[in-house]
Scaffold this active site. Sequence first.
Site, PDB file in Angstrom:
ATOM      1  CG  HIS A   1       1.008  -2.183  -1.179  1.00 35.83           C
ATOM      2  ND1 HIS A   1       1.305  -3.096  -2.162  1.00 35.83           N
ATOM      3  CD2 HIS A   1       1.717  -2.538  -0.415  1.00 35.83           C
ATOM      4  CE1 HIS A   1       2.693  -2.879  -2.024  1.00 35.83           C
ATOM      5  NE2 HIS A   1       2.958  -2.657  -0.669  1.00 35.83           N
TER       6      HIS A   1
ATOM      7  CG  HIS B   1       5.634   1.098   0.546  1.00 39.85           C
ATOM      8  ND1 HIS B   1       6.000   0.057  -0.910  1.00 39.85           N
ATOM      9  CD2 HIS B   1       4.841  -0.830   0.731  1.00 39.85           C
ATOM     10  CE1 HIS B   1       6.260  -0.783  -0.856  1.00 39.85           C
ATOM     11  NE2 HIS B   1       5.487  -1.503   0.159  1.00 39.85           N
ATOM     12  CD  GLU B   2       2.207  -0.553   3.469  1.00 40.93           C
ATOM     13  OE1 GLU B   2       1.129  -1.453   3.589  1.00 40.93           O
ATOM     14  OE2 GLU B   2       3.295  -1.216   3.933  1.00 40.93           O
TER      15      GLU B   2
END
Length: 224
Positions: A36, A32-33
């Site tokens: 980003h 997820h990170e």
Amino acid sequence: MLLSAIASGDMLRIAMSLLASLFLIFCVIPIHEFSHAYMAYKMGDKTPKLQGRLSLNPLMHIDPVGAVMIALIGFGWGRPCPINERNFNNPRKGIALTALAGPLSNLLLGWLLIFFSVLFSHVSALAGTVLGTGIYYFFIISAQISIYLAVLNLLPIPMFDGFRFLEVFISDKTYYTIMRNQQMISIVLIILLFSGILTRPLALIANLFIALFTTLSELPFSLF
């Protein structure tokens, strides 16, 4: 989630919930990170790379408190990815795509995990066995939490990626009004989540994604 699995008393479910929680902490949150970070980098911001966040190394992305929350109740967070929106080639587009990258990675991973759960459910040698049931539990629980996290992160509320996406389209006045009341909004959100008032509609949306991904995953097997 782990607490609900413990309450059920099913040892196999407890074991698979624990493994799924560890998988999410060390794989889902980092993905997820990283998503980003990667999107921000592709949009022109080198901040994530300079901060060492353009990596799938879990230690770069895990927040200890958020990890414990994920293990216990399936709701948690990672270390926010640092970005400098002034570095984006197109700031509005950069902010919007960077915000969406994380939740979309959770949805895609959830779909992949559901596909694997369906795949193993069609392996006749595993049907009805403890191993087969355990594998199914692991994939489906991991998929559920990953999708739930995606839906939660899409909320258009400060703290979540959905708000970062929304801010591209709202006026400065509206943005500053919301940010002035961020603390109160956060408190109300926590109350709504733990009281179950907000959890139910979020679960309904997540279950729609799960049903869609399950249907799509079953399609290849329905042809034979």
